[in-house]
Every structure is written in C-alpha cells, then in structure tokens.
Write an enzyme that holds these catalytic residues in place. Structure first.
Site, PDB file in Angstrom:
ATOM      1  CD  GLU A   1       6.338   4.438  10.756  1.00 50.81           C
ATOM      2  OE1 GLU A   1       6.013   3.668  11.696  1.00 50.81           O
ATOM      3  OE2 GLU A   1       5.925   4.273   9.598  1.00 50.81           O
TER       4      GLU A   1
ATOM      5  CG  ASN B   1      -0.078   0.247   2.490  1.00 52.00           C
ATOM      6  OD1 ASN B   1       0.235   1.380   2.831  1.00 52.00           O
ATOM      7  ND2 ASN B   1       0.317  -0.823   3.158  1.00 52.00           N
TER       8      ASN B   1
ATOM      9  CE  LYS C   1       2.798   2.509  11.716  1.00 50.17           C
ATOM     10  NZ  LYS C   1       3.919   2.097  10.862  1.00 50.17           N
TER      11      LYS C   1
ATOM     12  CD  GLU D   1       6.122   4.276   5.437  1.00 47.39           C
ATOM     13  OE1 GLU D   1       5.977   3.969   6.631  1.00 47.39           O
ATOM     14  OE2 GLU D   1       5.180   4.567   4.692  1.00 47.39           O
TER      15      GLU D   1
ATOM     16  CG  ASP E   1       7.523  -2.676   1.828  1.00 54.95           C
ATOM     17  OD1 ASP E   1       7.767  -3.813   1.389  1.00 54.95           O
ATOM     18  OD2 ASP E   1       6.378  -2.187   1.851  1.00 54.95           O
TER      19      ASP E   1
ATOM     20  CG  HIS F   1       5.722   0.298   4.832  1.00 55.92           C
ATOM     21  ND1 HIS F   1       5.440  -0.067   3.531  1.00 55.92           N
ATOM     22  CD2 HIS F   1       4.741   1.157   5.194  1.00 55.92           C
ATOM     23  CE1 HIS F   1       4.346   0.561   3.131  1.00 55.92           C
ATOM     24  NE2 HIS F   1       3.900   1.300   4.118  1.00 55.92           N
TER      25      HIS F   1
HETATM   26  O1  LIG Z   1      -0.218   5.215   5.894  1.00 51.92           O
HETATM   27  C1  LIG Z   1       0.687   4.709   5.237  1.00 51.92           C
HETATM   28  O2  LIG Z   1       1.102   5.201   4.154  1.00 51.92           O
HETATM   29  C2  LIG Z   1       1.337   3.453   5.724  1.00 51.92           C
HETATM   30  C3  LIG Z   1       2.454   3.709   6.648  1.00 51.92           C
HETATM   31  O3  LIG Z   1       3.030   4.767   6.738  1.00 51.92           O
HETATM   32  C4  LIG Z   1       2.877   2.640   7.549  1.00 51.92           C
HETATM   33  O4  LIG Z   1       2.286   1.582   7.512  1.00 51.92           O
HETATM   34  O5  LIG Z   1       3.823   2.857   8.287  1.00 51.92           O
HETATM   35 MG   LIG Z   2       4.764   4.646   8.073  1.00 50.07          MG
END
Ligand SMILES: O=C([O-])CC(=O)C(=O)O
Ligand SMILES: [Mg+2]
Length: 387
Positions: A237, A53, A180, A263, A290, A320
């Site tokens: 993060e 994603n 999270k 990520e 990732d 990720h």
């Molecule tokens: O919301 C997102 O793009 C996904 C993300 O950052 C994560 O899973 O750490």
């Molecule tokens: Mg993230």
C-alpha cells in the site's frame, strides 16, 4: 423542514503510534452535529459526522466558511424536490460556493465531515439505514455482509517483534483474516524481519497487507517491491507520494502482486488522474479513497462514476478510515469492503456494539442513519455535543 444549527468540536485522538510519515501524538478529529427541526418518535433528528484519522480537526474551516454558508441559505433551497428531506447534493453545492477548483486538502476534510452528518440526518429522516437508502437510490440490492480487515502494526516505542506478533494474533482471535502492518518507518532489513515475524505468527490463518504511507522515493519503492514480492502479501500500500502517479505506474513493473492506494487523494479529479496515469490494474489492485477526507459522499459518488467509467468494478474499492460511513457505502453500493482499526482511534472507528467479526466479515445491523446510535461510547460523546 430545516437545519437549525451546526455544531463542531475538535477532540484529541492522540496515541503514541507512528507510521512511516507521521506520529499520532498530536492527532485531533472534528466531530460535527447537524441539528434539524424534524422530530421522529419524540426525538429531534440530529445528524453526526467526524473526519477520519490522519488529517487533523477542521474546526477553523467549518466555523469560518462552511457552517455559515449552510445556515444562511434559504432553507427550502436545501431540500429535495418533494420537500420531504434534505438534499445532500444541494447542500454540497451551497457549501462549495465561491470555492476555486483544485488544491484539495484540508477543505475537503471539512466538507467531508459535514457531508457525513448530513447523510446521517437524511437517512434518519427517511427512517432507513444509510446503506438501504443508498441501495434504493441506485436501484440495487444492498448486501449487509461486508469484508473488513484489521489495520494496525504501527511502530511505537519499545514494541518488539513479540509484541507485533501478539497484536496480529489478537486480530485473528477477533475474527479477522486479513491484517495490516506499517512498513517504511525502519530500515528495509528491519521491516523484512518484522514481516517475516508476522507471517510466521499468522501462519496461514490470515493474509498480511503492508502500508508504507507514501514514504518512498522510486528507488526505495522498487527496492521494497523486490523484497516484498517473495511473500504472498494481500497488498503493498501507498508506496510513494500520493500524487506521484508515475512512481505508482513504474512500480507495477517490479511488483506483480496486488497494490493499493488512494487514501490521500481528495477529489474525483485526483482519483481519475490515478486511474489515468498510475498504472493501477483493475484485475488485482485496490482503491482506498475515503469519503470522510475527500468532500464526503456527494463527491465520492462522482469518484465512483470515475471508477466505473475507467472500467473498474466498485468491488475494487476498500476505503481507508475504518468508519461506519464507509461501511454503509460498502453495504449499499457493493464496495469490496472496509478498513477497521480494532484498537485505535476510539470511540470514532469500529462497529455498533452488537456487531462481531466472523470469517473476516461483519453484518450491518438495521439502524436508522449511519448507525452511530448502536455504538454506545460514540453516541455518548455525540449527544454531549448536541442533545
Ligand atoms: O497510519 C495511517 O495514517 C492510516 C493509514 O495509512 C491506513 O489506515 O491505511
Ligand atoms: Mg494507509
């Protein structure tokens, strides 16, 4: 032995959620099938892959460039020395023929998606779980028990503190002990109220990580660091832009706790720059590269070498993406764990049907390949593509 066809379909994975940077209302995902002429137990071996994603489907790049390079190559040039399996490294070199260095972006997602399907096929041809194949190649012991955490806590219309608390409580009920949530999509004061509400709800039953999705400039990242450091967070993060290593380095002056990022770094060169210039601390921080977004496992193996050469343990890597590919890498090569999105991005993310989360860990079942065949909703859509 040869690859007879490569198929791609772009599917929606849209949902009304929002992080600090994007909403997912138009999000799509590429699914690919690498079809071989190998038959095991009366069934043709097909490897499957998809992208994580956050980046969109890559059908254009896959069809215009990468698929044909593989299909037009001499089939024997794509095999290992023994000729008894495909060689993901040789196939990777073929895919990347006539590609300039640098500028990693969508191309790395297209290649990462195909690479996942190739490793799935390779492990199926070897009749082993991918994690076992990786451990055997590395000469180490696989550990099928893996730490996983529940990612969610998105912004979405009408979601109040109560709903956020219930979401987090739900993850704890399902066996997670790290959850999270998103920050940076509201004012600092509102995010602080959201964080306090979640900490009150989870009340020591779990730890909380927060994710700013690269939204902050230095000043805002520092203001958040000063607010966040009073709480016992699991990590802070992706505070700033993924390529702003100076921001990341400066932030460690203001945030003594654990930070995580990576990520949106898509090559081992970018990973190396983060480790060289980002001030990341190997005793407490986490690296979230990732493979499905960053040229696949062939490149991720180079990234892991960079990680080791910089003096980091692979146990500081928690990728990720919430996919089974990274679960296999974690179990096979001893990463620190993997992300999971219990309610999002289905049917792609998650675990085989038999898997339960207990004490924040799962145990990988012994399925050939990446293990997609063990997840009934996922293998159904995969087989619609190629079988
Ligand atoms: O919301 C997102 O793009 C996904 C993300 O950052 C994560 O899973 O750490
Ligand atoms: Mg993230």
């Amino acid at each position: 032995m040869r690859i007879t066809d490569i198929l791609e379909v772009t599917k929606p994975i849209s949902s009304p959620i929002r992080n600090a940077y994007i909403d997912f209302s138009q999000m799509t995902c590429s699914m690919v099938a690498v079809v071989t002429d190998v038959v095991i137990d009366g069934r043709r071996v097909v490897g499957y892959g998809f992208n994580s994603n956050g980046r969109y489907g890559q059908g254009g790049l896959i069809r215009d460039r990468f698929r044909d390079r593989i299909l037009k190559a001499d089939p024997d040039s794509l095999l290992n020395d023994k000729g008894d399996n495909l060689d993901p490294h040789r196939i990777w070199d073929v895919m990347m023929t006539n590609e300039k260095p640098g500028g990693h972006g969508e191309r790395s997602v297209a290649v990462g998606t195909l690479d996942m399907a190739i490793w799935d096929a390779v492990a199926k041809i070897a009749q082993k779980p991918l994690f076992q194949l990786l451990a055997d190649r590395e000469g180490i012991q696989a550990n099928p028990r893996i730490f996983v955490y529940a990612a969610g806590g998105y912004y979405y219309p009408g979601k109040d503190l109560k709903a956020l608390q219930q979401e987090m409580r739900g993850y704890i009920h399902r066996g997670y002990n790290v959850v999270k949530m998103k920050i940076g999509g509201a004012s600092l004061e509102e995010d602080q109220r959201r964080i306090e509400a979640v900490l009150q709800e989870i009340d020591g039953d779990a730890q909380l990580a927060v994710d700013a999705n690269g939204r902050f400039d230095l000043e805002t990242a520092i203001a958040y660091a000063k607010m966040l450091r009073q709480y016992p967070l699991f990590w802070y993060e992706e505070a700033g832009d993924p390529l702003d290593y100076a921001l990341q380095a400066a932030l460690s002056e203001f945030y003594p706790g654990t930070m995580a990022t990576g990520e949106n770094l898509f090559s081992h060169h970018e990973a190396r720059n983060l480790l060289r210039y980002g001030g990341m601390r190997p005793d407490r921080d986490y690296l979230q590269f990732d493979c499905a977004l960053s040229y696949g496992l062939v490149e991720y193996l180079r990234t892991l070498k960079v990680v080791k050469d910089a003096g980091w343990s692979w146990s500081r890597c928690i990728p990720h993406g919430g996919h089974q590919m990274s679960l296999n890498i974690a179990a096979g090569l001893g990463l620190g764990g993997n992300e999971s999105y219990p309610d999002l991005f289905q049917p792609y993310g998650g675990f085989p049907d038999s898997v339960r989360v207990e004490d924040g860990h799962i145990v990988m079942p012994e399925l050939p390949g990446i293990g997609f065949e063990g997840k009934s909703d996922l293998i159904k859509v995969m087989r619609e593509l190629a079988e």
